[in-house]
Design a protein around this motif. Structure first.
Motif, PDB file in Angstrom:
ATOM      1  N   LEU A 373       1.029  -1.293   0.113  1.00 45.70           N
ATOM      2  CA  LEU A 373       0.119   0.199   0.072  1.00 45.70           C
ATOM      3  C   LEU A 373       0.871   1.103   0.142  1.00 45.70           C
ATOM      4  O   LEU A 373       1.728   1.800   0.804  1.00 45.70           O
ATOM      5  CB  LEU A 373      -0.959  -0.056   1.469  1.00 45.70           C
ATOM      6  N   THR A 374       0.810   2.050  -0.980  1.00 44.06           N
ATOM      7  CA  THR A 374       1.508   3.363  -1.016  1.00 44.06           C
ATOM      8  C   THR A 374       0.521   4.355  -0.941  1.00 44.06           C
ATOM      9  O   THR A 374      -0.499   4.800  -1.669  1.00 44.06           O
ATOM     10  CB  THR A 374       1.925   3.367  -2.415  1.00 44.06           C
ATOM     11  N   TYR A 393      -3.148  -0.013  -9.538  1.00 46.17           N
ATOM     12  CA  TYR A 393      -1.948  -0.873  -9.341  1.00 46.17           C
ATOM     13  C   TYR A 393      -0.777  -1.089 -10.257  1.00 46.17           C
ATOM     14  O   TYR A 393      -1.173  -0.971 -11.505  1.00 46.17           O
ATOM     15  CB  TYR A 393      -2.551  -2.389  -9.287  1.00 46.17           C
ATOM     16  N   ALA A 394       0.286  -0.993  -9.874  1.00 44.38           N
ATOM     17  CA  ALA A 394       1.562  -1.326 -10.968  1.00 44.38           C
ATOM     18  C   ALA A 394       2.893  -1.532  -9.903  1.00 44.38           C
ATOM     19  O   ALA A 394       2.894  -1.296  -9.012  1.00 44.38           O
ATOM     20  CB  ALA A 394       1.651   0.329 -11.326  1.00 44.38           C
ATOM     21  N   ASP A 395       3.239  -2.801 -10.911  1.00 43.10           N
ATOM     22  CA  ASP A 395       4.692  -3.171 -10.205  1.00 43.10           C
ATOM     23  C   ASP A 395       4.725  -3.496  -8.816  1.00 43.10           C
ATOM     24  O   ASP A 395       5.510  -3.167  -8.072  1.00 43.10           O
ATOM     25  CB  ASP A 395       5.798  -1.996 -10.359  1.00 43.10           C
ATOM     26  N   GLY A 396       3.531  -4.192  -8.306  1.00 48.19           N
ATOM     27  CA  GLY A 396       3.631  -4.782  -6.980  1.00 48.19           C
ATOM     28  C   GLY A 396       3.145  -3.583  -5.818  1.00 48.19           C
ATOM     29  O   GLY A 396       3.215  -3.910  -4.670  1.00 48.19           O
ATOM     30  N   GLU A 397       2.669  -2.497  -6.427  1.00 43.39           N
ATOM     31  CA  GLU A 397       2.100  -1.514  -5.339  1.00 43.39           C
ATOM     32  C   GLU A 397       0.897  -1.137  -5.802  1.00 43.39           C
ATOM     33  O   GLU A 397       0.447  -1.090  -6.843  1.00 43.39           O
ATOM     34  CB  GLU A 397       3.110  -0.039  -5.347  1.00 43.39           C
ATOM     35  N   VAL A 398      -0.062  -0.618  -4.738  1.00 45.42           N
ATOM     36  CA  VAL A 398      -1.320  -0.212  -5.100  1.00 45.42           C
ATOM     37  C   VAL A 398      -1.669   1.135  -4.388  1.00 45.42           C
ATOM     38  O   VAL A 398      -1.127   1.276  -3.179  1.00 45.42           O
ATOM     39  CB  VAL A 398      -2.513  -1.182  -4.687  1.00 45.42           C
ATOM     40  N   THR A 399      -2.054   2.165  -5.044  1.00 46.63           N
ATOM     41  CA  THR A 399      -2.366   3.565  -4.401  1.00 46.63           C
ATOM     42  C   THR A 399      -3.806   3.490  -4.321  1.00 46.63           C
ATOM     43  O   THR A 399      -4.437   3.974  -5.404  1.00 46.63           O
ATOM     44  CB  THR A 399      -1.535   4.699  -5.369  1.00 46.63           C
ATOM     45  N   PRO A 400      -4.397   4.230  -3.185  1.00 45.40           N
ATOM     46  CA  PRO A 400      -5.861   4.602  -3.307  1.00 45.40           C
ATOM     47  C   PRO A 400      -5.996   5.813  -4.227  1.00 45.40           C
ATOM     48  O   PRO A 400      -5.343   6.748  -4.107  1.00 45.40           O
ATOM     49  CB  PRO A 400      -6.029   4.866  -1.780  1.00 45.40           C
ATOM     50  N   VAL A 401      -7.410   5.867  -4.817  1.00 50.54           N
ATOM     51  CA  VAL A 401      -7.789   6.972  -5.585  1.00 50.54           C
ATOM     52  C   VAL A 401      -8.934   7.321  -4.900  1.00 50.54           C
ATOM     53  O   VAL A 401      -9.841   6.462  -4.695  1.00 50.54           O
ATOM     54  CB  VAL A 401      -7.832   6.647  -6.985  1.00 50.54           C
ATOM     55  N   ALA A 413     -13.384   6.210 -12.298  1.00 51.31           N
ATOM     56  CA  ALA A 413     -12.920   6.177 -13.465  1.00 51.31           C
ATOM     57  C   ALA A 413     -11.442   6.249 -13.603  1.00 51.31           C
ATOM     58  O   ALA A 413     -10.822   5.512 -14.607  1.00 51.31           O
ATOM     59  CB  ALA A 413     -13.491   7.359 -14.109  1.00 51.31           C
ATOM     60  N   LEU A 414     -10.661   6.332 -12.610  1.00 51.27           N
ATOM     61  CA  LEU A 414      -9.180   6.188 -12.547  1.00 51.27           C
ATOM     62  C   LEU A 414      -8.816   4.817 -11.803  1.00 51.27           C
ATOM     63  O   LEU A 414      -7.442   4.665 -12.138  1.00 51.27           O
ATOM     64  CB  LEU A 414      -8.817   7.627 -11.557  1.00 51.27           C
ATOM     65  N   ALA A 415      -9.764   4.307 -11.351  1.00 45.80           N
ATOM     66  CA  ALA A 415      -9.234   2.951 -10.620  1.00 45.80           C
ATOM     67  C   ALA A 415      -9.055   1.861 -11.645  1.00 45.80           C
ATOM     68  O   ALA A 415      -9.824   1.526 -12.447  1.00 45.80           O
ATOM     69  CB  ALA A 415     -10.087   2.692  -9.692  1.00 45.80           C
ATOM     70  N   ASP A 416      -8.047   0.677 -11.360  1.00 44.47           N
ATOM     71  CA  ASP A 416      -8.036  -0.349 -12.142  1.00 44.47           C
ATOM     72  C   ASP A 416      -7.994  -1.552 -11.142  1.00 44.47           C
ATOM     73  O   ASP A 416      -7.473  -2.810 -11.458  1.00 44.47           O
ATOM     74  CB  ASP A 416      -6.731  -0.044 -12.866  1.00 44.47           C
ATOM     75  N   ALA A 417      -8.022  -1.201  -9.825  1.00 48.46           N
ATOM     76  CA  ALA A 417      -7.994  -2.204  -8.786  1.00 48.46           C
ATOM     77  C   ALA A 417      -9.008  -1.822  -7.686  1.00 48.46           C
ATOM     78  O   ALA A 417      -9.361  -0.876  -7.513  1.00 48.46           O
ATOM     79  CB  ALA A 417      -6.558  -2.490  -8.321  1.00 48.46           C
ATOM     80  N   LEU A 418      -9.310  -2.995  -6.839  1.00 48.03           N
ATOM     81  CA  LEU A 418      -9.734  -2.763  -5.647  1.00 48.03           C
ATOM     82  C   LEU A 418      -9.255  -3.328  -4.384  1.00 48.03           C
ATOM     83  O   LEU A 418      -8.429  -4.269  -4.593  1.00 48.03           O
ATOM     84  CB  LEU A 418     -11.368  -3.620  -5.607  1.00 48.03           C
ATOM     85  N   ILE A 419      -8.863  -2.621  -3.425  1.00 48.53           N
ATOM     86  CA  ILE A 419      -8.065  -2.747  -2.434  1.00 48.53           C
ATOM     87  C   ILE A 419      -9.042  -3.223  -1.385  1.00 48.53           C
ATOM     88  O   ILE A 419     -10.102  -2.564  -0.805  1.00 48.53           O
ATOM     89  CB  ILE A 419      -7.580  -1.481  -1.677  1.00 48.53           C
TER      90      ILE A 419
END
Length: 440
Positions: A373-374, A393-401, A413-419
């Motif tokens: 989590l970044t 999500y990218a390269d093993g890291e995920v950032t909340p939006v 609309a900016l998200a490509d993952a669910l944390i």
């Protein structure tokens, strides 16, 4: 469509995400297979293994435009000492009776044409004076001898090994080989293969028909003028697009006003073209949440397990949910909450797997991974709820939006993952490894 009996639970029971999903997947069944024409089968799932009836290619053929030759006739050929061969004719693709190439002879051959008897290799036209391409053909010698080639002779400036530029019979697939396995989703390459081996129809499970409708008197269609207190209907567009992305044939129904009778009539009208129905909005406890009222009298309540059960789930967003079957054919219906993020997250967790089950797929879930989590500060989560936060999500890291609000469409609309934050976790520090559902 048969249905599993809905789990017995009181109105105050707080369902877990896993319980709700388990109930859905225990109820939904794959659609019955049908025979379809190839193009109609695109996106469908095979229910039979496909065996190759005829080898590909079905005969030795040329991979180049050139000349079919015997290896001994062009052995040692060079610019200085070319091999001079008699051209006995042309071999074109689809030619039924190929020529026979004897000693000192050659046949001009086109790409895909069968290798004529007697020939052992193909020399590209660029290695001869038979065309005006690159290589020796463009030399002065080639240009001066081109008229001679037109009279029935060709000069070859390079030797060729046996089988050079020849596609061997069965070099792609051989008769009797397994071409495609049952369970394969038919995309363009698979349809090309089926056509290439002579299959005009194929037995598949059809793409499920999903009807999507949103509810709410405040909803206005895009391109229309907004009045006081009105908002544009985005849910039905989002969920229809999501259903198509999942592999379904999706039908969007215009927003239905907060009137139980109108909604009930609309649902009953749509049952004829539905393998699965999805509604959004009207499942909470508000005075105008009419989905509960409308669906309470739709379906065959005399049948065991029929009807819609409205539930509270231990999740955020998406606490209010409805699920059951309606109509004489027991069509599954999922009633999702009306907030945009809640409805979309609910679709990904519950509706998409149901669609994939209807298609007959083995793996019905989005892929999941672990990521660091970044974020600048710790994430908070309500105790006892499984939270699903939007992220990139990218390269093993995920950032909340965006935040946790279930109305934040721009952030979605900016998200490509669910944390995923588990029920027993109330705070997640930066750098913590978390579970991530990949949406892309």
């Amino acid at each position: 469509m048969s249905t599993a009996a809905t789990r017995t639970a009181g109105p105050d029971h707080l369902w877990t995400v896993d319980e709700h999903l388990e109930d859905i997947l225990a109820t939904v069944r794959p659609l019955e297979p049908i025979e379809l024409q190839l193009l109609d089968a695109q996106g469908c799932v095979l229910v039979e293994d496909i065996t190759v009836p005829v080898s590909l290619p079905p005969f030795d053929n040329s991979s180049m435009d050139g000349y079919a030759v015997r290896v001994t006739d062009v052995a040692g050929a060079s610019e200085e000492f070319p091999a001079v061969l008699t051209v006995i004719g042309d071999v074109a693709a689809g030619q039924a009776e190929p020529l026979h190439v004897g000693p000192g002879e050659t046949a001009r051959i086109m790409t895909g044409a069968p290798l004529p008897p007697g020939a052992e290799a193909v020399v590209p036209v660029e290695w001869t004076d038979g065309g005006l391409g690159g290589g020796p053909v463009t030399s002065m010698r080639a240009r001066s001898q081109a008229p001679e080639a037109a009279t029935g002779h060709v000069h070859v400036y390079r030797s060729a090994e046996a089988r050079a530029h020849v596609r061997a019979k069965g070099s792609d697939v051989k008769a009797g080989d397994r071409a495609l396995d049952a369970g394969t989703v038919l995309g363009p390459p698979q349809i090309a293969l089926l056509a290439a081996i002579g299959r005009g129809t194929v037995r598949v499970r059809p793409r499920p028909r999903v009807v999507v409708m949103s509810t709410g008197s405040e909803l206005v269609q895009p391109d229309e003028q907004l009045g006081d207190g009105q908002i544009y209907d985005s849910n039905s567009f989002a969920l229809t697009a999501a259903a198509r992305d999942a592999g379904a044939i999706a039908y969007r129904v215009g927003a239905v006003a907060d009137d139980a009778e109108t909604l009930r009539d609309t649902i009953e009208d749509q049952l004829v073209r539905a393998d699965l129905m999805v509604t959004t909005g009207g499942v909470s406890v508000g005075a105008y949440d009419v989905v509960k009222e409308a669906l309470s009298s739709v379906g065959d309540e005399d049948e065991e397990g029929a009807g819609i059960d409205f539930r509270k789930l231990a999740m955020q967003p998406g606490k209010p949910q409805g699920f059951g079957t309606i109509g004489p054919d027991h069509i599954p219906l999922l009633a999702l909450p009306g907030n945009p993020v809640s409805s979309y997250v609910s679709f990904e967790l519950f509706v998409r797997p149901a669609i994939r089950v209807l298609m007959g797929l083995g793996d019905v879930h989005r892929p999941r991974t672990r990521a660091a989590l970044t974020t600048d500060k710790a994430l908070t989560s309500p105790k006892g709820r499984r939270q699903f936060l939007r992220g990139t999500y990218a390269d093993g890291e995920v950032t909340p939006v965006g935040g946790a609000g279930s109305h934040l469409v721009a952030a979605l609309a900016l998200a490509d993952a669910l944390i995923v934050v588990p029920e027993d976790v109330e705070s997640v520090e930066p750098g913590t490894e978390v579970e991530v559902v990949l949406l892309g």
